[in-house]
Design a protein around this motif. Structure first.
Motif, PDB file in Angstrom:
ATOM      1  N   UNK A   8       0.864  -1.187   0.000  1.00  0.00           N
ATOM      2  CA  UNK A   8       0.000   0.000   0.000  1.00  0.00           C
ATOM      3  C   UNK A   8       0.895   1.230   0.000  1.00  0.00           C
ATOM      4  N   UNK A   9       1.096   1.830  -1.166  1.00  0.00           N
ATOM      5  CA  UNK A   9       2.101   2.889  -1.326  1.00  0.00           C
ATOM      6  C   UNK A   9       1.501   4.278  -1.525  1.00  0.00           C
ATOM      7  N   UNK A  10       0.212   4.451  -1.233  1.00  0.00           N
ATOM      8  CA  UNK A  10      -0.414   5.758  -1.415  1.00  0.00           C
ATOM      9  C   UNK A  10       0.147   6.756  -0.415  1.00  0.00           C
ATOM     10  N   UNK A  11       0.372   8.007  -0.833  1.00  0.00           N
ATOM     11  CA  UNK A  11       0.926   9.036   0.069  1.00  0.00           C
ATOM     12  C   UNK A  11       0.190   9.168   1.397  1.00  0.00           C
ATOM     13  N   UNK A  12      -1.156   9.150   1.440  1.00  0.00           N
ATOM     14  CA  UNK A  12      -1.823   9.264   2.743  1.00  0.00           C
ATOM     15  C   UNK A  12      -1.491   8.105   3.681  1.00  0.00           C
ATOM     16  N   UNK A  13      -1.312   6.914   3.128  1.00  0.00           N
ATOM     17  CA  UNK A  13      -0.951   5.753   3.951  1.00  0.00           C
ATOM     18  C   UNK A  13       0.433   5.949   4.543  1.00  0.00           C
ATOM     19  N   UNK A  14       1.369   6.414   3.731  1.00  0.00           N
ATOM     20  CA  UNK A  14       2.731   6.642   4.207  1.00  0.00           C
ATOM     21  C   UNK A  14       2.740   7.711   5.295  1.00  0.00           C
ATOM     22  N   UNK A  15       1.986   8.785   5.083  1.00  0.00           N
ATOM     23  CA  UNK A  15       1.914   9.854   6.070  1.00  0.00           C
ATOM     24  C   UNK A  15       1.377   9.329   7.390  1.00  0.00           C
ATOM     25  N   UNK A  16       0.371   8.459   7.320  1.00  0.00           N
ATOM     26  CA  UNK A  16      -0.222   7.915   8.541  1.00  0.00           C
ATOM     27  C   UNK A  16       0.756   6.962   9.233  1.00  0.00           C
ATOM     28  N   UNK A  24       2.279   7.387  13.095  1.00  0.00           N
ATOM     29  CA  UNK A  24       2.178   6.380  14.142  1.00  0.00           C
ATOM     30  C   UNK A  24       3.536   6.032  14.741  1.00  0.00           C
ATOM     31  N   UNK A  25       4.595   6.648  14.243  1.00  0.00           N
ATOM     32  CA  UNK A  25       5.902   6.453  14.857  1.00  0.00           C
ATOM     33  C   UNK A  25       6.775   5.396  14.226  1.00  0.00           C
ATOM     34  N   UNK A  26       6.484   5.021  12.981  1.00  0.00           N
ATOM     35  CA  UNK A  26       7.344   4.055  12.294  1.00  0.00           C
ATOM     36  C   UNK A  26       8.712   4.667  12.027  1.00  0.00           C
ATOM     37  N   UNK A  70       4.822  13.289   1.036  1.00  0.00           N
ATOM     38  CA  UNK A  70       3.770  12.620   1.797  1.00  0.00           C
ATOM     39  C   UNK A  70       4.106  12.599   3.275  1.00  0.00           C
ATOM     40  N   UNK A  71       5.379  12.371   3.595  1.00  0.00           N
ATOM     41  CA  UNK A  71       5.784  12.307   4.992  1.00  0.00           C
ATOM     42  C   UNK A  71       5.662  13.670   5.655  1.00  0.00           C
ATOM     43  N   UNK A  72       5.930  14.725   4.867  1.00  0.00           N
ATOM     44  CA  UNK A  72       5.864  16.059   5.431  1.00  0.00           C
ATOM     45  C   UNK A  72       4.438  16.594   5.511  1.00  0.00           C
ATOM     46  N   UNK A  90      -0.624  15.887   9.673  1.00  0.00           N
ATOM     47  CA  UNK A  90      -1.783  15.109  10.088  1.00  0.00           C
ATOM     48  C   UNK A  90      -2.745  16.052  10.806  1.00  0.00           C
ATOM     49  N   UNK A  91      -4.025  16.022  10.445  1.00  0.00           N
ATOM     50  CA  UNK A  91      -4.963  16.945  11.061  1.00  0.00           C
ATOM     51  C   UNK A  91      -5.161  16.587  12.539  1.00  0.00           C
ATOM     52  N   UNK A  92      -5.614  17.563  13.314  1.00  0.00           N
ATOM     53  CA  UNK A  92      -5.753  17.412  14.756  1.00  0.00           C
ATOM     54  C   UNK A  92      -6.678  16.261  15.127  1.00  0.00           C
ATOM     55  N   UNK A  93      -7.753  16.098  14.372  1.00  0.00           N
ATOM     56  CA  UNK A  93      -8.715  15.032  14.688  1.00  0.00           C
ATOM     57  C   UNK A  93      -8.056  13.655  14.573  1.00  0.00           C
ATOM     58  N   UNK A  94      -7.279  13.462  13.499  1.00  0.00           N
ATOM     59  CA  UNK A  94      -6.595  12.185  13.312  1.00  0.00           C
ATOM     60  C   UNK A  94      -5.545  11.975  14.389  1.00  0.00           C
ATOM     61  N   UNK A  95      -4.800  13.024  14.718  1.00  0.00           N
ATOM     62  CA  UNK A  95      -3.760  12.916  15.733  1.00  0.00           C
ATOM     63  C   UNK A  95      -4.355  12.531  17.099  1.00  0.00           C
ATOM     64  N   UNK A  96      -5.487  13.155  17.434  1.00  0.00           N
ATOM     65  CA  UNK A  96      -6.132  12.855  18.705  1.00  0.00           C
ATOM     66  C   UNK A  96      -6.644  11.418  18.743  1.00  0.00           C
TER      67      UNK A  96
END
Length: 213
Positions: free
Chosen positions: A92-100, A104-106, A140-142, A145-151
């Protein structure tokens, strides 16, 4: 004898596909010929290995495995084994997946389509203390992440391993009675887990929990 000679670098490969586990073994051996590498075909098998041996230097994790939803495997490892660097190796190489994944601390993200030499270089880079992502995914890494997702990530991190299992089953549509059967516990215990999950996630119903997750 030097310190390098005395110490053996240990890797843990977590992937349900035998052929790709073999490919990762080959990449690890290319990067660290004298390393000790174990593999696990499921998250449960990986956790059993980690409980018996805390000496692993790096875990290579596939996101998509039976019984694991999206980021749950990475979340579990980061929550319960925070000192273990985890690199996600995924198709799964989509930019949003990589950002997430990075949120998560990978310690890195390596596409499964990468050549063995790239895999080996990425492993070396992470072992040297850097974070690895392919150059094409730097944006993508930069991406913030929106506040809702981070929370929500923070709230999910507060769940116990058993609560994560229960949440997975809720997301799969199982009723309390079915969850109790799968976990070999009483329905009252499941109800207590569900109540605590809802409290920690800050939602009022199972449906809202599924939507938020």
């Amino acid at each position: 004898m030097s310190i390098e000679a005395e110490g053996v670098t240990k890797f843990l490969i977590i992937d349900d596909h035998p052929l790709f586990r073999e490919a990762l073994h080959s990449a690890v051996e290319l990067a660290y010929p004298n390393s000790d590498t174990l593999d696990a075909a499921s998250l449960d098998d990986a956790c059993q290995l980690l409980e018996n041996d805390s000496g692993f230097d790096l875990a290579l994790l596939d996101l998509s495995m039976p019984g694991v939803r999206c980021m749950d495997g990475l979340l579990h490892l980061r929550t319960h084994y925070p000192r273990l660097p985890v690199v996600v190796v995924s198709g799964a190489e989509d930019p949003p997946i990589i950002a997430q994944v990075m949120a998560y601390g990978a310690a890195g993200f390596i596409p499964k389509s990468s050549k063995k030499t790239i895999l080996a270089q990425a492993i070396k880079q992470v072992m040297n203390g850097a974070i690895y992502v392919p150059e094409t995914f730097n944006d993508a890494v930069e991406e913030p992440i929106d506040d809702r997702t981070r929370k929500m990530i923070e709230r999910l991190s507060s769940l116990t391993p058993q609560q994560i299992r229960v949440l997975n089953m809720i997301c799969n549509g199982l009723l309390n009675k079915q969850i109790a059967y799968e976990l070999s516990v009483g329905e009252t215990t499941v109800k207590a887990h569900v109540s605590e999950i809802l409290r920690k996630l800050g939602v009022s119903s199972r449906t809202k929990a599924v939507i938020e997750v």
